[in-house]
Design an enzyme around this catalytic site. Sequence first.
Site, mmCIF file in Angstrom:
data_model
loop_
_atom_site.group_PDB
_atom_site.id
_atom_site.type_symbol
_atom_site.label_atom_id
_atom_site.label_comp_id
_atom_site.label_asym_id
_atom_site.label_seq_id
_atom_site.Cartn_x
_atom_site.Cartn_y
_atom_site.Cartn_z
ATOM 1 N N SER A 108 0.816 -1.213 0.000
ATOM 2 C CA SER A 108 0.000 0.000 0.000
ATOM 3 C C SER A 108 0.853 1.268 0.000
ATOM 4 O O SER A 108 1.634 1.510 -0.913
ATOM 5 C CB SER A 108 -0.957 -0.046 1.186
ATOM 6 O OG SER A 108 -1.914 0.978 1.126
ATOM 7 N N ASP A 245 -2.627 6.190 -3.422
ATOM 8 C CA ASP A 245 -1.461 5.632 -2.748
ATOM 9 C C ASP A 245 -0.921 4.499 -3.618
ATOM 10 O O ASP A 245 -1.378 4.297 -4.742
ATOM 11 C CB ASP A 245 -1.813 5.158 -1.344
ATOM 12 C CG ASP A 245 -2.898 4.097 -1.323
ATOM 13 O OD1 ASP A 245 -3.642 4.005 -2.317
ATOM 14 O OD2 ASP A 245 -3.021 3.360 -0.334
ATOM 15 N N ASP A 247 -1.135 1.253 -3.856
ATOM 16 C CA ASP A 247 -1.988 0.213 -4.442
ATOM 17 C C ASP A 247 -3.355 0.757 -4.842
ATOM 18 O O ASP A 247 -4.236 -0.007 -5.221
ATOM 19 C CB ASP A 247 -2.133 -0.974 -3.490
ATOM 20 C CG ASP A 247 -2.959 -0.648 -2.251
ATOM 21 O OD1 ASP A 247 -3.060 0.539 -1.880
ATOM 22 O OD2 ASP A 247 -3.504 -1.587 -1.636
ATOM 23 N N ASP A 249 -5.965 2.037 -3.306
ATOM 24 C CA ASP A 249 -7.223 1.765 -2.618
ATOM 25 C C ASP A 249 -7.712 2.986 -1.836
ATOM 26 O O ASP A 249 -8.722 2.923 -1.145
ATOM 27 C CB ASP A 249 -7.122 0.544 -1.704
ATOM 28 C CG ASP A 249 -6.173 0.728 -0.526
ATOM 29 O OD1 ASP A 249 -5.438 1.752 -0.492
ATOM 30 O OD2 ASP A 249 -6.143 -0.151 0.356
#
Length: 451
Positions: A108, A245, A247, A249
């Site tokens: 992440s 960010d 990843d 999400d």
Amino acid sequence: MPLFGTDGVRGLANGLLTAELALHLAQATAVVLGQGRSAEERKAQGRRLTAVVARDPRVSGEFLAAAVSAGLASSGVDVLDAGVIPTPATAFLIADRDADFGVMVSASHNPAPDNGIKIFARGGTKLPDIVEERIERALEGERLQPTGAGVGRIRRFADAEDRYVVHLLGSLPHRLDGIHVVLDCAHGAAAGVSPETFRDAGAQVTVIGADPDGLNINDGVGSTHLDVLAEAVVRLGADVGIAHDGDADRCLAVDADGNVVDGDQIMAILAVAMKERGALADDTLVATVMSNLGLHRAMEAHGIRVLQTAVGDRYVLEAMNAGSYSLGGEQSGHVIMSDFATTGDGLLTGLHLVAEMARQDKTLAELASLMTVYPQVLVNVRGVDRDGVKDEVVQAAVAESTAELGDSGRVLLRASGTEPLVRVMVEAADEQTARAHADRLADVVRERLAL
């Protein structure tokens, strides 16, 4: 300590998180998630279990995703290798392809040396704690070791991005024509798909942070470094900036003047718009206890109930699923729109936010003005007994501050889940008042709960 944290297994790649662990974790996952009625029905039909595997672009993801795929295939699971795509895309594709489960290799917003393994169940949902515990126990048990035709195959999921883009575009209530968007992709998983999607939706797009080299993910860009995006938006005279960010999400935004619009403000804008369209289930927004007092005031003014949960998007998801609610999230930018996603989706959130600008023909600053952001001061008191927050003297001090603030503020004491510290959060009508109460309460916590 438990292997699984609040968001999968995460740690330093080749430190805690080795190729061997990734392989064995995949094999244990195949054992545990290969059980159940749907899995047995598939086996009875002579079909192997199927899993979607994807990653963000950090360099260690290459060997970790390969190890995960090897572990699954060696356990008789067919693997659809989706390559580099966002975490929410992985969750969507599991459901879209009717796969049995999926794995995302990502850390992440963490720096490049870290990595993580997130496992999603059938339908693209996060695993409950009890299932993660079963997978941990299965690491010590027997593995599935089919031979010959029983081993799984690893195939490239060639149209993974296209399926995700079509899904996102189909969710929009309005096109984005006429709006200049600056996208910060954090040199992460959104770099290949977010610009394309915003352009297909009609926006004029300028892209930054979209040159991943495996080592620069989240490095000075993305949702944790909004100053870069704000500068670009103002310099280019753009209408809005959207930051992801690593990843993708989560989503945070900046308006045309470079002012940050956080997850609370984004949820407020979307909640009011969804209520107007009759799309906000039970006129309820799900948010954590850390959401700003201003969000509660704004929602109350628009006849929207705020259901509070503990901090963490998994708790937001649990509450949303339990009540069949359609919108929830966190101040950090994890926003969940359950009509279209099973997890926080930064692309989906950003698209719908900009769509409201286009639909209402308003600037982001005008939309965000429906919520007054109360100054919020957070003090981390370290080296204290985190289990002592119910101490009578501490609670008396909290009650005193709460009474003094009245309707114009809020106090929250929260024990850390992983460290010997207590978080003291105070909101008030002005920064000076919030700081004074936070510092006073921190002193009480320090004195009463010192280790």
